[in-house]
Design a protein around this motif. Sequence first.
Motif, mmCIF file in Angstrom:
data_model
loop_
_atom_site.group_PDB
_atom_site.id
_atom_site.type_symbol
_atom_site.label_atom_id
_atom_site.label_comp_id
_atom_site.label_asym_id
_atom_site.label_seq_id
_atom_site.Cartn_x
_atom_site.Cartn_y
_atom_site.Cartn_z
ATOM 1 N N UNK A 84 0.836 -1.165 -0.096
ATOM 2 C CA UNK A 84 0.214 -0.031 0.017
ATOM 3 C C UNK A 84 1.061 1.101 -0.056
ATOM 4 N N UNK A 85 2.173 1.163 0.747
ATOM 5 C CA UNK A 85 2.866 2.220 0.861
ATOM 6 C C UNK A 85 3.518 2.542 -0.408
ATOM 7 N N UNK A 86 3.950 1.441 -1.221
ATOM 8 C CA UNK A 86 4.621 1.505 -2.413
ATOM 9 C C UNK A 86 3.674 2.182 -3.532
ATOM 10 N N UNK A 87 2.604 1.879 -3.442
ATOM 11 C CA UNK A 87 1.473 2.120 -4.148
ATOM 12 C C UNK A 87 1.015 3.756 -4.050
ATOM 13 N N UNK A 88 1.521 4.143 -2.794
ATOM 14 C CA UNK A 88 1.295 5.699 -2.361
ATOM 15 C C UNK A 88 -0.178 5.849 -1.819
ATOM 16 N N UNK A 89 -0.903 4.424 -1.629
ATOM 17 C CA UNK A 89 -2.302 4.829 -1.033
ATOM 18 C C UNK A 89 -2.349 5.007 0.372
ATOM 19 N N UNK A 90 -1.309 4.409 1.153
ATOM 20 C CA UNK A 90 -1.110 4.961 2.396
ATOM 21 C C UNK A 90 0.302 5.616 2.625
ATOM 22 N N UNK A 91 0.514 6.587 3.681
ATOM 23 C CA UNK A 91 1.681 6.856 3.984
ATOM 24 C C UNK A 91 2.406 6.474 5.041
ATOM 25 N N UNK A 92 3.730 6.548 5.039
ATOM 26 C CA UNK A 92 4.453 6.116 6.137
ATOM 27 C C UNK A 92 3.773 7.277 7.306
ATOM 28 N N UNK A 93 3.694 6.546 8.572
ATOM 29 C CA UNK A 93 2.832 7.322 9.345
ATOM 30 C C UNK A 93 3.817 8.618 10.187
ATOM 31 N N UNK A 94 4.974 8.184 10.199
ATOM 32 C CA UNK A 94 6.083 9.085 10.835
ATOM 33 C C UNK A 94 7.229 9.255 10.435
ATOM 34 N N UNK A 95 7.597 10.534 9.488
ATOM 35 C CA UNK A 95 8.554 10.661 8.579
ATOM 36 C C UNK A 95 9.386 11.933 9.192
ATOM 37 N N UNK A 96 10.419 12.267 8.516
ATOM 38 C CA UNK A 96 11.079 13.405 8.957
ATOM 39 C C UNK A 96 10.469 14.458 8.578
ATOM 40 N N UNK A 97 9.922 14.431 7.495
ATOM 41 C CA UNK A 97 8.913 15.658 7.130
ATOM 42 C C UNK A 97 8.034 16.130 8.208
ATOM 43 N N UNK A 98 7.382 15.027 8.831
ATOM 44 C CA UNK A 98 6.217 15.186 9.848
ATOM 45 C C UNK A 98 7.009 15.827 11.157
ATOM 46 N N UNK A 99 8.203 15.467 11.410
ATOM 47 C CA UNK A 99 8.775 16.070 12.815
ATOM 48 C C UNK A 99 9.257 17.592 12.289
ATOM 49 N N UNK A 100 9.840 17.961 11.100
ATOM 50 C CA UNK A 100 10.067 19.321 10.833
ATOM 51 C C UNK A 100 8.923 20.230 10.738
ATOM 52 N N UNK A 101 7.972 19.688 10.304
ATOM 53 C CA UNK A 101 6.649 20.277 10.105
ATOM 54 C C UNK A 101 6.182 20.678 11.645
ATOM 55 N N UNK A 102 6.255 19.591 12.436
ATOM 56 C CA UNK A 102 5.780 20.022 13.787
ATOM 57 C C UNK A 102 6.722 21.287 14.519
ATOM 58 N N UNK A 103 8.111 20.929 14.308
ATOM 59 C CA UNK A 103 9.020 21.920 14.913
ATOM 60 C C UNK A 103 8.507 23.321 14.473
ATOM 61 N N UNK A 104 8.609 23.443 13.006
ATOM 62 C CA UNK A 104 8.153 24.607 12.321
ATOM 63 C C UNK A 104 7.031 25.275 13.183
ATOM 64 N N UNK A 105 6.109 24.428 13.190
ATOM 65 C CA UNK A 105 4.537 24.877 13.643
ATOM 66 C C UNK A 105 4.891 25.482 15.076
ATOM 67 N N UNK A 106 5.443 24.694 15.863
ATOM 68 C CA UNK A 106 5.882 25.236 17.312
ATOM 69 C C UNK A 106 6.570 26.567 17.341
ATOM 70 N N UNK A 107 7.584 26.600 16.442
ATOM 71 C CA UNK A 107 8.606 27.849 16.462
ATOM 72 C C UNK A 107 7.915 29.035 16.132
ATOM 73 N N UNK A 108 6.915 29.053 14.957
ATOM 74 C CA UNK A 108 6.426 30.356 14.529
ATOM 75 C C UNK A 108 5.130 30.443 14.905
ATOM 76 N N UNK A 109 4.682 29.593 16.027
ATOM 77 C CA UNK A 109 3.246 30.004 16.661
ATOM 78 C C UNK A 109 3.490 31.245 17.540
#
Lengths: 135, 231
Positions: free
Chosen positions: B206-231
């Motif tokens: 499913x992941x290879x087909x792009x139907x589901x995404x990896x639940x926890x990726x570096x992008x997720x972490x970065x996004x979370x950090x960005x969100x907390x910094x710029x709030x």
Amino acid sequence: MSLLSDLSHQLSEAEVNGHQFNCLPIQGEQEVLRVEVSGLEEIPIFVTVTSTQILCISYLFTQQEIVTEKEAELNRYLLELNVPMPLSSFALVDEHYVIFGALSCGSKFESITQELIALATNSIETLQALEEFIK
Amino acid sequence: MTNIVEKLLTAIRGGARELGEAVVDTQSMRIFEQEIRDSKNGVAEAKEGLTEIVARKMAVDRKLNQLKEDISENESYALKALEKKDEALALEIADKVAKLEIENNELKQEALTYEQQITLLKGEIKRADKTIAEHERELLMVKTRESVQQATQSVTQSVTMNQSSIGTARESLERIKQKQQKEQDKFDAGVQLQKEMQDDSLDEKLKTAGIIKEKHTAADVLQRLKNSTYQ
């Protein structure tokens, strides 16, 4: 009895349907071979050779081990089970309830191993089926 | 002759179970065996006798056939003598025929006696053979019971001597149950493992087909950090 020691040797080296045979000869007035069938070793089989037959006996329980008030019911049950049970029969030896099979002295080795496996299987299944009768 | 099977049953009812306490004593066993041997000898003799009588009857039958031929031959001679009006010769031949016929009747009687003897002997041999077979079966039963008794005694002795190694029925039952539980657990674990592996490979697809995404990726972490910094 050379037939019994021959049998013991053959059994020790045999493997039939994933079962091996652990043999222990018991010396005495009449030689007895104690056989444990691997995977079914909870109830050993005692093999003796007489002039007419090879006798394989498993001891299930003694009369003292039966729930006293259920003895008559158990006896009736065993008689009824005797015919449908494949290859083995029930009997009483003194106060021991046994399950046994008898083979001709001229039986092929394959028949003997088949008998041992059937007897061990029947013994274990019988003991489980009769649990309610045992103290 | 006493019924051996009946003796057996009486012995079992009477509780003749101790080792060495023979069901049927050796002496009467020996007598019984001797009786069977005697009967067999008797049958063998009877069979020999039968063969002799059959042979005698065959000889008589042969003679009878010969006589029959002789009689019809002489009858035809007598008729020819009559045709030639030779009364005296015809009478002489007729006398011979009469004598042959008397012999014929005697031999016929003899053959009949042999016939009866043969039937009788055959019947007796058959009966004796049946009795011998029955007795041998009875003897086998007694001997089997003797040896089975010895065998079971030996087994019981070794069982009672090694009682600890066999244990009680209840103990055996518990061991059986434990083993079966262990096998069941093993089986369940196998099924579980199989299922997990199947789930994993499906996820992967499913992941290879792009139907589901990896639940926890570096992008997720970065996004979370960005969100907390710029709030």
